[in-house]
Each structure stands twice: as C-alpha cells, then as structure tokens.
Design a protein around this motif. Structure first.
Motif, PDB file in Angstrom:
ATOM      1  N   SER A 129     -15.233  37.681  38.266  1.00 39.20           N
ATOM      2  CA  SER A 129     -14.002  38.707  38.229  1.00 39.20           C
ATOM      3  C   SER A 129     -13.272  38.642  39.737  1.00 39.20           C
ATOM      4  N   LEU A 130     -13.032  37.677  40.158  1.00 32.97           N
ATOM      5  CA  LEU A 130     -12.283  37.139  41.243  1.00 32.97           C
ATOM      6  C   LEU A 130     -10.894  37.545  41.117  1.00 32.97           C
ATOM      7  N   PRO A 131     -10.093  37.985  42.300  1.00 35.62           N
ATOM      8  CA  PRO A 131      -8.822  38.571  42.136  1.00 35.62           C
ATOM      9  C   PRO A 131      -7.917  37.615  41.511  1.00 35.62           C
ATOM     10  N   GLY A 132      -7.065  38.154  40.485  1.00 36.64           N
ATOM     11  CA  GLY A 132      -6.305  37.048  39.589  1.00 36.64           C
ATOM     12  C   GLY A 132      -6.789  36.551  38.239  1.00 36.64           C
ATOM     13  N   HIS A 133      -8.103  36.900  38.193  1.00 36.96           N
ATOM     14  CA  HIS A 133      -8.866  36.131  36.891  1.00 36.96           C
ATOM     15  C   HIS A 133      -8.112  36.586  35.662  1.00 36.96           C
ATOM     16  N   THR A 134      -7.604  38.116  35.622  1.00 35.87           N
ATOM     17  CA  THR A 134      -6.971  38.425  34.154  1.00 35.87           C
ATOM     18  C   THR A 134      -5.702  37.593  34.084  1.00 35.87           C
ATOM     19  N   VAL A 135      -5.120  36.971  34.873  1.00 36.15           N
ATOM     20  CA  VAL A 135      -3.992  36.026  34.400  1.00 36.15           C
ATOM     21  C   VAL A 135      -4.414  34.801  33.734  1.00 36.15           C
ATOM     22  N   ALA A 136      -5.575  34.333  34.103  1.00 35.25           N
ATOM     23  CA  ALA A 136      -6.129  33.263  33.697  1.00 35.25           C
ATOM     24  C   ALA A 136      -6.789  33.323  32.282  1.00 35.25           C
ATOM     25  N   THR A 137      -7.214  34.368  31.850  1.00 36.12           N
ATOM     26  CA  THR A 137      -7.901  34.749  30.598  1.00 36.12           C
ATOM     27  C   THR A 137      -6.963  34.765  29.595  1.00 36.12           C
ATOM     28  N   ILE A 138      -7.553  34.542  28.185  1.00 40.09           N
ATOM     29  CA  ILE A 138      -6.970  34.783  27.137  1.00 40.09           C
ATOM     30  C   ILE A 138      -6.712  36.174  26.381  1.00 40.09           C
ATOM     31  N   ASN A 139      -7.509  37.033  27.164  1.00 38.05           N
ATOM     32  CA  ASN A 139      -7.192  38.243  26.388  1.00 38.05           C
ATOM     33  C   ASN A 139      -7.112  39.284  27.615  1.00 38.05           C
ATOM     34  N   GLY A 140      -6.708  39.039  28.879  1.00 39.36           N
ATOM     35  CA  GLY A 140      -6.545  40.089  29.962  1.00 39.36           C
ATOM     36  C   GLY A 140      -7.819  40.590  30.477  1.00 39.36           C
ATOM     37  N   GLY A 141      -8.791  40.028  30.145  1.00 43.45           N
ATOM     38  CA  GLY A 141     -10.162  40.622  30.646  1.00 43.45           C
ATOM     39  C   GLY A 141     -10.858  39.582  31.094  1.00 43.45           C
ATOM     40  N   LEU A 142     -12.189  38.924  30.465  1.00 38.65           N
ATOM     41  CA  LEU A 142     -12.888  37.789  31.012  1.00 38.65           C
ATOM     42  C   LEU A 142     -12.820  36.584  30.175  1.00 38.65           C
ATOM     43  N   LEU A 143     -12.425  36.587  29.134  1.00 41.82           N
ATOM     44  CA  LEU A 143     -12.306  35.727  28.089  1.00 41.82           C
ATOM     45  C   LEU A 143     -11.619  34.432  28.346  1.00 41.82           C
ATOM     46  N   LEU A 144     -12.161  33.315  28.922  1.00 43.20           N
ATOM     47  CA  LEU A 144     -11.383  32.136  29.010  1.00 43.20           C
ATOM     48  C   LEU A 144     -11.217  31.086  27.920  1.00 43.20           C
ATOM     49  N   LYS A 145     -11.952  31.015  27.111  1.00 46.27           N
ATOM     50  CA  LYS A 145     -11.921  29.994  26.053  1.00 46.27           C
ATOM     51  C   LYS A 145     -12.986  30.361  24.836  1.00 46.27           C
ATOM     52  N   VAL A 146     -12.380  29.944  23.621  1.00 46.18           N
ATOM     53  CA  VAL A 146     -12.997  30.284  22.514  1.00 46.18           C
ATOM     54  C   VAL A 146     -13.207  28.728  21.650  1.00 46.18           C
ATOM     55  N   VAL A 147     -14.412  28.224  21.330  1.00 50.47           N
ATOM     56  CA  VAL A 147     -14.543  26.962  20.750  1.00 50.47           C
ATOM     57  C   VAL A 147     -15.244  27.285  19.354  1.00 50.47           C
ATOM     58  N   ASP A 148     -14.732  27.281  18.259  1.00 50.09           N
ATOM     59  CA  ASP A 148     -15.303  27.444  17.132  1.00 50.09           C
ATOM     60  C   ASP A 148     -16.107  26.117  16.624  1.00 50.09           C
ATOM     61  N   ASP A 149     -17.248  26.336  15.829  1.00 47.11           N
ATOM     62  CA  ASP A 149     -17.895  25.102  15.236  1.00 47.11           C
ATOM     63  C   ASP A 149     -18.151  24.170  16.236  1.00 47.11           C
ATOM     64  N   VAL A 150     -18.764  24.514  17.307  1.00 51.27           N
ATOM     65  CA  VAL A 150     -19.188  23.710  18.358  1.00 51.27           C
ATOM     66  C   VAL A 150     -20.582  23.071  18.049  1.00 51.27           C
ATOM     67  N   VAL A 151     -21.266  24.058  17.385  1.00 57.87           N
ATOM     68  CA  VAL A 151     -22.617  23.570  17.093  1.00 57.87           C
ATOM     69  C   VAL A 151     -22.845  23.818  15.473  1.00 57.87           C
ATOM     70  N   THR A 152     -23.395  23.119  14.887  1.00 57.67           N
ATOM     71  CA  THR A 152     -24.142  23.238  13.409  1.00 57.67           C
ATOM     72  C   THR A 152     -25.457  22.631  13.159  1.00 57.67           C
ATOM     73  N   ALA A 153     -25.947  22.408  12.142  1.00 58.56           N
ATOM     74  CA  ALA A 153     -27.250  21.981  11.930  1.00 58.56           C
ATOM     75  C   ALA A 153     -27.235  20.689  12.372  1.00 58.56           C
ATOM     76  N   GLY A 154     -28.228  20.159  13.298  1.00 64.15           N
ATOM     77  CA  GLY A 154     -28.535  18.865  13.677  1.00 64.15           C
ATOM     78  C   GLY A 154     -27.426  18.465  14.668  1.00 64.15           C
ATOM     79  N   THR A 155     -26.683  19.326  15.267  1.00 67.54           N
ATOM     80  CA  THR A 155     -25.844  19.022  16.547  1.00 67.54           C
ATOM     81  C   THR A 155     -26.627  18.547  17.640  1.00 67.54           C
ATOM     82  N   THR A 156     -26.076  17.706  18.516  1.00 69.81           N
ATOM     83  CA  THR A 156     -26.535  17.307  19.814  1.00 69.81           C
ATOM     84  C   THR A 156     -25.365  17.748  20.749  1.00 69.81           C
ATOM     85  N   LEU A 157     -25.292  18.879  21.657  1.00 71.06           N
ATOM     86  CA  LEU A 157     -24.367  19.297  22.338  1.00 71.06           C
ATOM     87  C   LEU A 157     -24.671  19.053  23.776  1.00 71.06           C
ATOM     88  N   VAL A 158     -23.684  18.560  24.604  1.00 72.15           N
ATOM     89  CA  VAL A 158     -23.639  18.346  25.846  1.00 72.15           C
ATOM     90  C   VAL A 158     -22.782  19.517  26.871  1.00 72.15           C
TER      91      VAL A 158
END
Length: 304
Positions: free
Chosen positions: A161-190
């Motif tokens: 919530s540091l000053p200026g964060h709303t300009v960097a986010t994708i929704n004008g709030g706190l959300l920076l990034k959304v990644v769909d299907d990053v995990v599924t059955a048997g995934t190894t995520l780093v």
C-alpha cells in the motif's frame, strides 16, 4: 584304451612374475585411488551429516503436508505452525513458515509439489505480514504488505500500500497480476521471492516475473505505517493468518534459501547440491524421469 591317445602335452608351468609399474604409474594409480576415496568420503559426509543444508550458499528446508514431517529447519526458515499427519492420506496438512531475509540469505525459492488431483482453494499464500489473510488483506497491519496466493488453479499477486501503488496495479486497487492455470494435478511450481522481485515457473509452459517497489520490501524500506520487517510468511494449504481460508492438494514444499541475488530462474543441468538434496529427501521427493549418460537434464529445483 590307450592312455596315450587321450593324453595331452601341456607346456611346463613357470612361476609368474609380478607385474611391475614404473614410478610414474605408481603415482598416477595412487592419486586416482585417493581421489576416488576422497569423493566417496565427502559425499557420505554431506549426505549423512545434515540433509537440510547442502551447501554454504544454499539452505533447504522441506515440509511434507501428507505425513507432517519437517526436515532441515533453520533460523532462516522456521515454522510457526507445524503440519499434522493427514488422517485421510490426502495432501491436506497445513503449515506456516517464517522466512528471514535479514541475514545472509537474500532469495527464497519455494518449490511446491502438487498431488495428482485438482488443487482446491488456498494451497499457498505468501505475505509480508503474519496477518495476511488472502486477497491482499492483513487488517491494515503494515503498509508494506504484498501478497501472492495460489487459489484453485490461479495465482494472484497483490501489491503493498505504498504511495503510488494504484498506478501500478491492474485494477486501481491492490491486484498486480493474475496467472490462470499455473497449477493443476501433478504440477511442480517454483516461486522465487527476493527484495521487490517475484518470479514463477510451473516447469511446464508458464513462467514470468515482476520487478516492482510495490512487491515484497525486504531490505529495510520504511513503511507508511507499521514496522520495518525483513520477514515473509508462507502459508501452505492455508493463509498465514487463519485456518478458515485453507485448501488441499499441495503435497510437499521445499524452501530453498540462496545467498546471492545473481541467479537465473530457468531450466538448467542438475548440480551436485541438488543431487545430494534428492538423496536426502528420497521419501519426500518424486522424480519421474531423469536422463543420465552425461546428458543435461531438467533441474527439479530450477537453481542457477
């Protein structure tokens, strides 16, 4: 029958002479034997002394969320909530780890192994605040609170919530990034976390990174409110703050602490410390395919 017909003439047996080696051959043979023995001794000491620490530049802590076993815990990666063994045999144990960046280790890699069924709800939540409870919230404990969560098959990254964060986010709030299907059955995520940096790689087709001052602040950045903090809190199959937001499907995790920030998150050949770690945690790790014969193989730890 005439014995002379079956009798065979053999040359007389003379005493064999012992093989002699020139001095240089003796020296070479001795060096080879010494080198071989040294390698065996060094490997044995590394494997059986402390499996949690494989090299001075890296420390590895493991947690099994099916059996409730924690191995290699250190002052830099310690558990605030320990998992309990599963009663159903499923990967539903819950744990919370505190990871310290105030010492020599400046990078934390989380290696997350999922079981062969679809993950459900919160299987990972990493926050700057112990009060992190998902969706970027922590009850306004500290302004420098960033958060990464894996919920079902999706990963979401929330800014501080540091000053200026709303300009960097994708929704004008706190959300920076959304990644769909990053995990599924048997995934190894780093997921790799360092000061103002986040990287991820699901060892399949999805990888990416974010560099932003609105991510984790781990080098003493002053907050607008709250206290300076050098910790992150990783919730496995839950969020750090509460058990009411939990999940199932994450079977085990490794916290790999690295000293240097000069690193690369990519596929690279397996190195000695990874092999030793695999030997140490054979009951926890599952390596489905490893090619040998001197070929380069995919590194399950994705270490540089």
């Amino acid at each position: 029958m005439d014995d002379r017909r079956t009798r065979r003439n053999f040359p007389p047996v003379s005493p064999s002479k012992p093989r002699t080696f020139p001095p240089l051959e003796y020296a070479s043979l001795g060096i080879r034997m010494l080198t071989y023995q040294t390698v065996l001794i060094a490997t044995a000491l590394l494997v059986f002394s402390n499996c949690g620490v494989t090299a001075s530049k890296r420390q590895i802590t493991n947690v099994d969320l099916r059996t409730g076993v924690v191995e290699g815990e250190t002052q830099h990666a310690r558990f605030l909530v320990y998992p309990t063994p599963s009663r159903t045999g499923r990967c539903d144990g819950q744990a919370v780890a505190q990871i310290d960046f105030s010492g020599p280790y400046k990078v934390a890699r989380l290696m997350l192994r999922y079981e062969d069924v679809e993950p459900q709800d919160w299987t990972l939540d990493v926050s700057d605040s112990a009060a992190g409870d998902g969706f970027g919230g922590d009850g306004d404990e500290i302004s420098n609170m960033a958060e990464t969560q894996v919920h079902n098959r999706q990963m979401r990254v929330y800014s501080n919530s540091l000053p200026g964060h709303t300009v960097a986010t994708i929704n004008g709030g706190l959300l920076l990034k959304v990644v769909d299907d990053v995990v599924t059955a048997g995934t190894t995520l780093v997921i790799e976390i360092s000061d103002e940096r986040l990287r991820w790689n699901n060892n399949e087709s999805i990888r990416g990174s974010i560099d932003s001052r609105y991510l984790y602040t781990l080098s003493g950045q002053a907050p607008v409110y709250g206290q300076v903090d050098y910790f992150i809190y990783a919730g496995f199959n839950r969020v750090p703050a509460t058990t009411t937001r939990n999940g199932t499907g994450l079977c085990s995790a490794s916290i790999i602490m690295v000293k240097s920030k000069a690193h690369r998150l990519a596929r690279s050949p397996i190195k000695a410390e990874e092999v030793l770690a695999l030997l140490c945690q054979t009951k926890m790790l599952r390596v489905d395919s490893v090619e040998t014969r001197g070929q380069s193989v995919g590194n399950p730890y994705l270490l540089s």
